[in-house]
Write an enzyme that holds these catalytic residues in place. Structure first.
Site, PDB file in Angstrom:
ATOM      1  N   HIS A 470      38.368  40.205  47.072  1.00 32.69           N
ATOM      2  CA  HIS A 470      38.776  39.809  45.822  1.00 32.69           C
ATOM      3  C   HIS A 470      37.531  39.645  44.829  1.00 32.69           C
ATOM      4  O   HIS A 470      37.622  40.038  43.872  1.00 32.69           O
ATOM      5  CB  HIS A 470      39.375  38.359  45.799  1.00 32.69           C
ATOM      6  CG  HIS A 470      39.819  37.504  44.847  1.00 32.69           C
ATOM      7  ND1 HIS A 470      41.334  37.577  44.240  1.00 32.69           N
ATOM      8  CD2 HIS A 470      39.095  36.761  43.777  1.00 32.69           C
ATOM      9  CE1 HIS A 470      41.206  36.781  43.104  1.00 32.69           C
ATOM     10  NE2 HIS A 470      40.029  36.411  42.695  1.00 32.69           N
ATOM     11  N   GLU A 471      36.492  38.938  45.274  1.00 33.67           N
ATOM     12  CA  GLU A 471      35.126  38.690  44.297  1.00 33.67           C
ATOM     13  C   GLU A 471      34.646  40.110  44.346  1.00 33.67           C
ATOM     14  O   GLU A 471      33.951  40.112  43.308  1.00 33.67           O
ATOM     15  CB  GLU A 471      34.290  37.592  45.149  1.00 33.67           C
ATOM     16  CG  GLU A 471      34.828  36.371  45.446  1.00 33.67           C
ATOM     17  CD  GLU A 471      35.649  35.782  44.194  1.00 33.67           C
ATOM     18  OE1 GLU A 471      35.122  36.160  43.172  1.00 33.67           O
ATOM     19  OE2 GLU A 471      36.496  34.846  44.239  1.00 33.67           O
ATOM     20  N   HIS A 474      36.148  41.573  41.353  1.00 32.66           N
ATOM     21  CA  HIS A 474      35.507  41.087  39.840  1.00 32.66           C
ATOM     22  C   HIS A 474      34.320  41.823  39.860  1.00 32.66           C
ATOM     23  O   HIS A 474      33.837  42.045  38.738  1.00 32.66           O
ATOM     24  CB  HIS A 474      35.412  39.508  40.058  1.00 32.66           C
ATOM     25  CG  HIS A 474      36.643  38.745  39.939  1.00 32.66           C
ATOM     26  ND1 HIS A 474      37.597  38.751  38.965  1.00 32.66           N
ATOM     27  CD2 HIS A 474      37.180  37.816  40.617  1.00 32.66           C
ATOM     28  CE1 HIS A 474      38.360  37.934  38.927  1.00 32.66           C
ATOM     29  NE2 HIS A 474      38.167  37.096  40.257  1.00 32.66           N
ATOM     30  N   HIS A 477      34.467  44.947  38.250  1.00 33.20           N
ATOM     31  CA  HIS A 477      34.827  44.724  36.737  1.00 33.20           C
ATOM     32  C   HIS A 477      33.353  44.490  35.914  1.00 33.20           C
ATOM     33  O   HIS A 477      33.439  45.032  34.886  1.00 33.20           O
ATOM     34  CB  HIS A 477      35.472  43.588  36.736  1.00 33.20           C
ATOM     35  CG  HIS A 477      36.672  43.591  35.347  1.00 33.20           C
ATOM     36  ND1 HIS A 477      37.230  42.722  35.124  1.00 33.20           N
ATOM     37  CD2 HIS A 477      36.545  44.352  34.287  1.00 33.20           C
ATOM     38  CE1 HIS A 477      38.020  42.826  33.917  1.00 33.20           C
ATOM     39  NE2 HIS A 477      37.599  43.911  33.601  1.00 33.20           N
ATOM     40  N   GLU A 499      42.231  38.810  36.651  1.00 33.33           N
ATOM     41  CA  GLU A 499      42.648  38.735  37.949  1.00 33.33           C
ATOM     42  C   GLU A 499      43.107  40.112  38.448  1.00 33.33           C
ATOM     43  O   GLU A 499      43.296  40.229  39.741  1.00 33.33           O
ATOM     44  CB  GLU A 499      43.579  37.495  38.643  1.00 33.33           C
ATOM     45  CG  GLU A 499      42.939  36.182  38.149  1.00 33.33           C
ATOM     46  CD  GLU A 499      41.604  35.771  39.098  1.00 33.33           C
ATOM     47  OE1 GLU A 499      41.263  36.575  39.952  1.00 33.33           O
ATOM     48  OE2 GLU A 499      40.760  34.968  38.551  1.00 33.33           O
ATOM     49  N   TYR A 612      49.472  32.745  36.789  1.00 33.87           N
ATOM     50  CA  TYR A 612      49.118  33.171  38.315  1.00 33.87           C
ATOM     51  C   TYR A 612      50.359  34.165  38.806  1.00 33.87           C
ATOM     52  O   TYR A 612      49.951  35.283  39.213  1.00 33.87           O
ATOM     53  CB  TYR A 612      49.600  31.953  39.103  1.00 33.87           C
ATOM     54  CG  TYR A 612      48.382  30.829  38.943  1.00 33.87           C
ATOM     55  CD1 TYR A 612      47.190  30.869  39.534  1.00 33.87           C
ATOM     56  CD2 TYR A 612      48.515  29.659  38.308  1.00 33.87           C
ATOM     57  CE1 TYR A 612      46.254  30.000  39.702  1.00 33.87           C
ATOM     58  CE2 TYR A 612      47.376  28.585  38.197  1.00 33.87           C
ATOM     59  CZ  TYR A 612      46.328  29.157  38.953  1.00 33.87           C
ATOM     60  OH  TYR A 612      45.454  28.062  38.865  1.00 33.87           O
TER      61      TYR A 612
HETATM   62 ZN   LIG Z   1      39.672  35.601  41.027  1.00 33.13          ZN
END
Ligand SMILES: [Zn+2]
Length: 679
Positions: A470-471, A474, A477, A499, A612
């Site tokens: 997940h991180e 990011h 990105h 997200e 979300y």
């Molecule tokens: Zn996140």
């Protein structure tokens, strides 16, 4: 005297922050210089004798405060990842200076006059999309804060903002009081039946702390959660449930019902004052969804799919409960976690310890690098000469597929006393084009994963594996960002869009093709068996209908409060209305969740809770495109994702970017299929 490292150009590799040279006494002097420089930059814009232009006003403002950015990025990164009492003191001193600086800019009427002059000619300026976006954002930054109001309007806005911030603080404090003031003491060990040892031990320690014998359960998540999941004693589960869901709803000094009414009214008035119909219209103007009708129909549509699935799952859960001694007709809200936990164990029996040997940190990190390489052709090369703030931090040069330098990547994976909890991505240097040069970003991932021991390497739980991906998403990105303006580059995008890159990456953790690249037993090298992969995938969808409905219920209540003229209905009336479509458990007198709904009344999620679910819809829809196009071995989807999403940051409207990537607007079908809610 040694030179303050902030005040000279960095001479490190890629001009990375010289963490090894920066001392605590360097921050405030450099910060003050940065503030003075930033103010001077703004003065030059305001006092320019030339007519306002895009370059001399909008771009000049974007480029202002360079030194300030340099100092604050180091300061705030460290304050999260490696803080000390001295550093916290510095941040405390710096924060009011920074907000004063920010206010001085947004309240500067002459500056706004110039921005507005440029904005009013926007139709004839022939700006490229990115520059047009910068102009719009610059203008909105002022107008959304009341710059267009007359003196009376400005005064009212300030009064509303002041009251709202006090109310929201009070709301949060009340929830905290209610959470902390309640304790349920248990003295008969029989009442602990069903609880695992860790929960009993924690409860015993809590009781001892409070000077009592026996066991104490509180409304804090680590105490409340396990009790609701495991305690056989149904009466006590009900008691604790009523306490948890009665927070802020007892008609006493901590009651939040009145605060909710006031906040909803003030937010509505504020939106009207600024020219918006409702608070939701104001908030959603800056989102990917774009309008409250879009959000409302999004939530309504998902309910039509989630509800029938949830009904079936609740029937299954009820039947399971009845087969295991439950004698009533209907499960109550305080039965749901308890029987879900048991049914899940029976169906999947998947625990962390079985999976962890396949997820040695180094293997997972290599795995995420390999996935990124297969998708985008980028490569990672560790280097040891980039300064770090702690010797545990690893640094990498990131190269593009043509071998060109792309970014610096810092990975900081273990907990330390000076690190806050959770996991996050940040940049130490943002990406931008300046003086014809593409300034490449320095990206950091910070996590709190299981440490290695003397005998074992760091073995990650599956949740930690998905967190790393997940991180890192990011991070991509940030690393692949390719814009002109830093404020629109990388992850500087609306919340319901940010997200997408991170959650898309998480999907690879459930994908056999990707998993087999890196999920290898740390001792034997054995690749993770198919049977385990299947269990991981199946357990992810366990009771997904009920889980979806629960999230939708929160989103609907949020929109009910903020998407229309305040109705004056009580908290119970509002929740009853929403519950008639989005809750299957019997309503119980004396409880309500709004008075403890801190996301929307004490945090920044008002008219934003839907995001979300929205993000899940996006990532599932995007990931299906990757799979349709051939997964990791075909670059069609990855190329499009990189070009239209990852490189673009917030330089264009997110919906437009998404449509360019996907060929159409996002459809919820992929999320529904992934969760097993439709075939
Ligand atoms: Zn996140």
């Amino acid at each position: 005297m040694t030179q303050n490292p902030f005040l000279a150009p960095y001479t490190t590799p890629h001009q990375t922050a010289p963490f090894d040279k920066i001392k605590n006494e360097d921050y405030l002097p450099a910060l003050n210089d940065g503030l003075a420089q930033g103010r001077k930059d703004v003065d030059i814009i305001v006092n320019n004798a030339a007519k306002p232009t895009f370059e001399n006003t909008i771009v000049a403002l974007e480029r202002s405060g360079d030194l300030l950015g340099k100092v604050t990025s180091v300061l705030f990164n460290l304050n999260s990842a490696e803080t000390t009492p001295e550093l916290q003191k510095i941040v405390k001193e710096a924060s009011p200076l920074l907000s004063e600086y920010g206010n001085d800019i947004t309240l500067n009427e002459k500056l706004f006059g110039r921005i507005k002059a440029v904005y009013d000619q926007r139709a004839s300026l022939k700006l490229d999309p990115e520059s047009a976006m910068l102009l719009e954002k610059s203008y909105k930054r002022f107008s959304r804060n009341g710059a267009n109001l007359d003196a009376k309007g400005k005064e009212r806005l300030r009064a509303i903002d002041k009251e709202l911030s006090q109310l929201s603080l009070q709301f949060g404090e009340n929830v905290l009081n209610e959470t902390n003031e309640y304790v349920m003491f248990v003295t008969d060990e029989k009442d602990l039946a069903g609880l695992p040892d860790f929960a009993k031990e924690a409860a015993k320690a809590t009781a001892k702390q409070k000077g009592k014998e026996g066991w104490a359960f509180t409304l804090q998540a680590p105490s409340y959660g396990p009790f609701m999941q495991y305690a056989d004693n149904r009466e006590l589960r009900k008691k604790l449930y009523m306490a948890f869901n009665g927070r802020g709803f007892h008609g006493d000094k901590n009651d939040n019902s009145g605060i909710i009414q006031k906040m909803v009214n003030l937010r509505y008035e504020r939106a009207n004052l600024l020219g918006y119909k409702t608070h939701a219209d104001f908030v959603l103007e800056e989102s990917m969804a774009g309008s409250k009708n879009k959000v409302q129909s999004f939530l309504d549509e998902l309910v039509t799919y989630a509800r029938p699935a949830a009904e079936k799952q609740l029937a299954e859960l009820t039947a399971y409960a009845k087969a295991h001694g439950f004698t009533e007709d209907k499960l109550q809200a305080w039965d749901s976690s308890y029987y879900s936990e048991k049914l899940k164990k029976e169906k999947y029996d998947l625990d962390d310890e079985t999976l962890k040997p396949y997820f040695k940190l180094e293997n997972v990190l290599n795995g995420v690098f390999t996935v990124a390489n297969k998708l985008y052709g980028i490569t990672f090369k560790e280097r040891k000469d980039i300064p770090v703030y702690n010797s545990e931090v690893k640094t990498f040069d990131v190269f593009d597929k043509d071998g060109k330098f792309l970014a610096v990547f810092y990975g900081d994976y273990f907990p330390r006393p000076g690190k806050r909890s959770g996991a996050w991505m940040n940049d130490v240097q943002g990406q931008k084009v300046e003086n014809g040069q593409n300034v490449r970003p320095h990206i950091i991932n910070v996590c709190n994963f299981t440490r290695p021991t003397d005998t074992k390497p760091s073995l990650l739980t599956f949740y930690e594996v998905t967190t790393l991906f997940h991180e890192f998403g990011h991070g991509l990105h940030g690393m692949l960002a390719n814009g002109k303006y830093e404020s629109l580059s990388g992850t500087n995008v609306p919340r319901d869009f940010v997200e997408l890159p991170s959650q898309v990456m998480e999907n690879w953790c459930y994908d056999p093709e990707a998993l087999k690249l890196f999920a290898k037993h740390y001792q034997t090298g054995e690749v993770i068996p198919n049977e385990l992969i299947e269990k991981i995938r199946a357990s992810q969808n366990f009771l997904a209908g009920l889980a979806n409905l629960r999230q939708l219920r929160f989103g609907l209540v949020d929109m009910y409060y903020h998407g229309q003229k305040p109705t004056g209905e009580s908290v119970s009336e509002v929740e009853n209305k929403v519950d008639s479509v989005a809750n299957l458990f019997p309503r119980v007198e004396g409880v309500a969740f709004s008075p403890a709904f801190s996301h929307i009344f004490a945090g920044g999620y008002s008219a934003g809770y839907y995001s979300y679910k929205w993000s899940e819809v996006l990532d599932a829809d995007a990931f299906e495109f990757f799979k349709e196009k051939g997964g990791l071995d075909n670059k069609t989807a990855a190329d499009s994702f990189r070009k239209n999403v990852l490189e673009k940051g917030g330089s264009e409207k997110p919906m437009e970017l998404y449509k360019k990537f996907r060929g159409r607007e996002p459809s919820p079908k992929a999320m529904l299929r992934r969760s097993g809610l439709i075939l």
